[in-house]
Scaffold this active site. Structure first.
Site, PDB file in Angstrom:
ATOM      1  N   THR D  11      46.801  37.406   7.014  1.00  0.00           N
ATOM      2  CA  THR D  11      46.640  38.704   6.354  1.00  0.00           C
ATOM      3  C   THR D  11      45.187  39.093   6.106  1.00  0.00           C
ATOM      4  O   THR D  11      44.904  40.243   5.802  1.00  0.00           O
ATOM      5  CB  THR D  11      47.396  38.711   4.999  1.00  0.00           C
ATOM      6  N   SER D  36      49.326  33.074   1.840  1.00  0.00           N
ATOM      7  CA  SER D  36      49.488  32.329   0.595  1.00  0.00           C
ATOM      8  C   SER D  36      50.897  32.536   0.039  1.00  0.00           C
ATOM      9  O   SER D  36      51.650  33.390   0.498  1.00  0.00           O
ATOM     10  CB  SER D  36      48.457  32.812  -0.415  1.00  0.00           C
ATOM     11  N   SER D  39      52.447  35.938  -0.782  1.00  0.00           N
ATOM     12  CA  SER D  39      52.824  36.843   0.305  1.00  0.00           C
ATOM     13  C   SER D  39      54.081  36.387   1.032  1.00  0.00           C
ATOM     14  O   SER D  39      54.734  37.182   1.721  1.00  0.00           O
ATOM     15  CB  SER D  39      51.680  36.946   1.323  1.00  0.00           C
ATOM     16  N   CYS D 150      29.918  32.704  13.408  1.00  0.00           N
ATOM     17  CA  CYS D 150      29.626  33.953  14.127  1.00  0.00           C
ATOM     18  C   CYS D 150      28.146  34.117  14.491  1.00  0.00           C
ATOM     19  O   CYS D 150      27.822  34.621  15.567  1.00  0.00           O
ATOM     20  CB  CYS D 150      30.095  35.158  13.325  1.00  0.00           C
ATOM     21  N   SER D 179      30.853  42.622   7.602  1.00  0.00           N
ATOM     22  CA  SER D 179      32.202  42.099   7.865  1.00  0.00           C
ATOM     23  C   SER D 179      32.197  40.587   7.991  1.00  0.00           C
ATOM     24  O   SER D 179      33.230  39.947   7.806  1.00  0.00           O
ATOM     25  CB  SER D 179      32.800  42.726   9.129  1.00  0.00           C
ATOM     26  N   ARG D 235      21.484  39.803   5.575  1.00  0.00           N
ATOM     27  CA  ARG D 235      22.609  40.734   5.603  1.00  0.00           C
ATOM     28  C   ARG D 235      22.035  42.143   5.566  1.00  0.00           C
ATOM     29  O   ARG D 235      21.127  42.420   4.778  1.00  0.00           O
ATOM     30  CB  ARG D 235      23.473  40.502   4.362  1.00  0.00           C
ATOM     31  N   HIS D 242      26.377  41.297  14.879  1.00  0.00           N
ATOM     32  CA  HIS D 242      25.192  40.564  14.424  1.00  0.00           C
ATOM     33  C   HIS D 242      24.094  40.701  15.479  1.00  0.00           C
ATOM     34  O   HIS D 242      24.312  40.429  16.660  1.00  0.00           O
ATOM     35  CB  HIS D 242      25.512  39.077  14.246  1.00  0.00           C
ATOM     36  N   THR D 325      33.233  39.707  14.349  1.00  0.00           N
ATOM     37  CA  THR D 325      34.628  39.361  14.017  1.00  0.00           C
ATOM     38  C   THR D 325      35.500  39.258  15.263  1.00  0.00           C
ATOM     39  O   THR D 325      36.627  38.810  15.182  1.00  0.00           O
ATOM     40  CB  THR D 325      35.268  40.346  12.999  1.00  0.00           C
TER      41      THR D 325
END
Lengths: 346, 346, 346, 346
Positions: D11, D36, D39, D150, D179, D235, D242, D325
């Protein structure tokens, strides 16, 4: 059937969107790209500073850019899309029309001219017949159709849905993306950590174009809708997607669900680039939608998204959103082009 | 005269603004800072994650943070500013009031309670006399005064100015900065290249608080103003400064210059932190103002800035702006504190 | 003592910062503002599109803008600050120097010229004596001093501190604010939700100017420092404040605390606009500082802020930051002007 | 052949990317989604706050979410993708491995464990044979493969290409999208008009993981590459993508074109989700590329883009970029899953 098309002003931001949308189009085949004299003779790759997030189609990259005049465009081009600045458009579009071209134009000049159809295919396709009036009056073989301004097109589909309850007043506040001003229209110093409560000419466009779009065509002319439309336009730090808050006064008293239902039922057009569902509507359980980054790509950027419908003392308030450079510009002209084909004008 | 003051909830975003505003204050001397139990016993420097762009005043940095209960605050503190979350405020503020403290609170609980003055010193200082009613009814020695929500306070001074022309309807769209949601209220993923057309509870606050602020006090109670106020609230990617578009219907037909004049004449209060000119108004020649980044620091963030006044079929439209964490929060409570002193409640 | 000063190119972004910094200056009195021919004859208020977040000083607002040529500037002006574009500066500055004016210039032309002092008062004030060489060679009565580029000035004070450990190599990555490119230098479409890993000419400026600033002056000429400096420059979506990551190789092996201490001990200059502490250094407990929005206003934007010092296999890495349009531009020229006065050149 | 797969932690932000990438996958069929305990039992639509810009696939929306434990996942699931927070992963992944599941994990725990392959299919597919060692040592039937962080994955493909010239030192500065910190990892107050020069643990990950990825596998263990890698991580206010500046010292002296050529020739893998060309390289004529918003979607977010290659005194500097991502998280695990199938581990 294949229709050969050209783009007037092909190197700018909207021009690039046209090229993106025409890639893999089922019936339109790009046959000409024009730009200013400095770009003429170069390949499109050289002339355009390509900034869209998909690559330039290879065949377009190698096309030679021609000047923006009738003599430079092949005769067998059936349809021209125009994304020229309005000043240039005002001086050049008539030349193409006299030369017999059919032009679907995103430029703001002449949108309110009495003999020029201002059309959203899902809303007022019948206004296209103004072309007969136009040809009579201007004596040209070509045809000129305009699509409305990006902020107008975001709102009008929802107002059309509301009108079944008797639209009387619409106050609208816009939160508009920077791409609406073109690539260099808004500097970063102006907009980072900021908002600008003014966009030159935009409010008047929304207030007049919307009434023409919703107006009645009697075969000879369009009578403007009598709703009072008042707009306040703001630029905010988003790339794409115009979000708008609408406060409407209505003759009747629909429930929020009546209004959502009316919006959902607003018919789409049966054209190659039409969305299946024209207006997507979020319900009470998602009041924070639509949002520019999450919803601007609905239906590949060709749909409208609404939400936050609530009743007020005078009627309703709600929010709506569309992708300003797709549904609000290049995609709007493209759909008008498809409608011209569908209705036999080409 | 020196007034010893304390801050309830001193480590949060609004608490930090209180500390910034109290530095070098002519009459208020900071004597107590409270926070949650985890912070109690630490120095303020340790307990607060300081994020304001001026340094922590050295004497405050070394103050010991106490818990937020009456027994932890020195008896000789005359005035408490509260920037607690509304849930905590609802449970703790009554304890302080019973213990006899005077509290000027920015928390949203009890703003619409009939015996609680909701006050902007320049607009409705006479509502402060509700404290007598409050003391009678609640039987406490202290006094509670509230200031309105940041988005309400941005708009109401201009509505008060408009009301001389008979305010009947106000539709307002807000473009609100992220600081209004507190330090962690809006994630970066939610708001970069985006806008959110919903802020929970905000619209109702604007619609009700504004009518109480503009309401009439007859010595016993406040009658809400009968204008219809409808709000649509949006979050946008700005740090500080709420910008609002107002569409107002009026009984009379003032010209834009009449409206600007009325706004400019809206009196300031004669308090230490009052701006000289309460509402700064931009004219026709600068339609793109006010803007959050350029205008939020007007009068050190304590004033309101308006512009873009135009007539509409039903009245006028215009834009207004204020610094949401100064004039809209800590500064609003501070001014109410100064008014409490001026009027002899302390 | 009062020194009458003028600003060449007073209406641009850096020019506006000059005016802001000169307001309430203890010794400098603004006596002339110049701009391009189109602006000449207008009041400053009319000529400048004022975008700084403090109001135009009233007396400056009413000053008449003159053209940028020696004949248009009063003879009794003692010192000129130049924020002209480098092309204009290259053609106009020599005229003023021949006419005997002393010019403290932020423009990038001639910074690396052998007889032009490139000066940061806290770092290499003795280079100012190059003026004698300059006057000999060029035969003019005036004097020209330059300050370095904004990205150079952010880094060099920390490199000077490191040099006590034998600076051999510095690789530096910059995260630069959009204001560094001037008001219209970076469009919003280029930078929202984006970063650009290239700023034309910037890397070379950092690589050469830094070695001149750290170089040795023997009374006749400056020998460039022999460190290898390599820069990669990036534009990011911040308004003001350049943040830089430095990777340095050193002859010695200082600890992080040695390095922090060296930076903190880097002396300030005893000039009216000097910060008390030149370089503020964050320790291990605040590795996330410095940050542009929180630290660019340190010492009213006239200081440098460092942090994140860690040892590496070859030396150290750390971060540094300065306000690019204050310490990195107008403030740098201002300090050079104060140094010229202090050292008796005016 | 169809492989039934599940997602542990389905999720969250990375979980949602997995679902997006698995839609229409040629061989993988999504058969289980876990989350978890709160959910569990809900449909995926109810459990996930869906924020990706394509709609939830309808069949996934209706899937029931199960708890994250072996007993809750159907036995016939062949491959699990894990995007659990590293703490949860450290405690739960071993249970799945003991129960015989093959897990391709994006979680950061155990990446540097000696018997766990840390793999980028195009770079070090042979490390996968560490699974034999792992099974021997841990005595489980399952298999655990990790993909790198990443920011590591953005740089390592280019370092691998450089290594043919003898990579000795790499200093790297990162400009990382928000992100990467998950949906709530960076608040808007922290990052608008700002940058943060610190990401907890990130620098160490880049410095160690890169040396393992480039290390040599002798059939029993991986010897870390002996290059010195030093990272400074920042950041910035971008959503995805990136961007990194690399300064490399090399044993040999390649020209910029040699380096570009080496990068372009870095082979892709022959897997269903591999890009055709792994590393896209911009030449001298486009020094301002790659940029996050324009280049993160290269090869549907599965490729790496480089540019700005220039020689320095010690070697080269250049910039590289990947979608953090997609290629940097869910897509990396997906490719490792495809490699596990290709190499017969499933």
């Amino acid at each position: 059937m294949t229709v050969r098309v050209g783009i007037l002003g092909a190197t700018g931001a909207v021009g690039q969107r046209f090229i993106q949308l025409l890639e893999d189009h089922p019936t339109f085949e790009l046959a000409a790209v024009t730009a200013s004299a400095e770009s003429a003779g170069k390949t499109y790759r050289e002339a355009a500073k390509w900034r869209v997030d998909t690559p330039i189609p290879e065949d377009v990259a190698e096309m030679e850019v021609s000047t923006t005049e009738p003599g430079s465009v092949p005769d067998d081009v059936d349809l021209l899309f125009s994304s020229l600045p309005s000043g240039a458009a005002a001086s050049v579009e008539p030349d193409f029309l006299e030369a017999g071209y059919v032009v679907s134009s995103n430029s703001s000049n002449d949108r309110m001219a009495e003999d020029v159809p201002l059309t959203i295919p899902e809303i007022n396709p019948e206004h296209l017949e103004l072309i007969d009036v136009q040809r009579d009056e201007r004596g040209w073989d070509g045809a000129l159709v305009k699509n409305p301004n990006c902020s107008t097109i975001t709102m009008v589909p929802t107002l059309a849905a509301l009108d079944r309850f008797g639209l009387e007043v619409a106050n609208v506040s816009t939160l508009q993306a920077v791409s609406g001003a073109g690539y260099s229209g808004v500097t970063s110093m102006e907009i980072i950590d900021n908002a600008i409560p003014h966009i030159g000419g935009e409010e008047e466009k929304m207030e007049t174009e919307s009434r023409k779009l919703l107006g009645e065509f009697d075969g000879a002319s369009v009578t403007l809708h009598d709703a009072d439309v008042t707009a306040s336009c703001n630029r905010i730090p988003t790339i794409d997607g115009h979000l708008e808050n609408v406060f409407a006064e209505l003759a009747e008293d629909p429930t929020p669900e009546d209004v959502r239902e009316a919006m959902r039922e607003q018919p789409s057009a049966d054209l190659p680039s039409s969305p299946d569902q024209f207006i997507k509507v979020f319900g009470d359980d998602e009041p924070e939608r639509p949002q520019p980054r999450l919803d601007r790509t609905y239906a590949d950027g060709m749909g409208v998204v609404a939400g936050g419908v609530q009743t007020t003392s005078g009627g309703v308030k709600y929010n709506c959103l569309a992708h300003n450079t797709i549904r609000g510009a290049a995609g709007a002209s493209l759909l008008n082009g498809e409608l011209l084909v569908e209705d036999g004008w080409i």
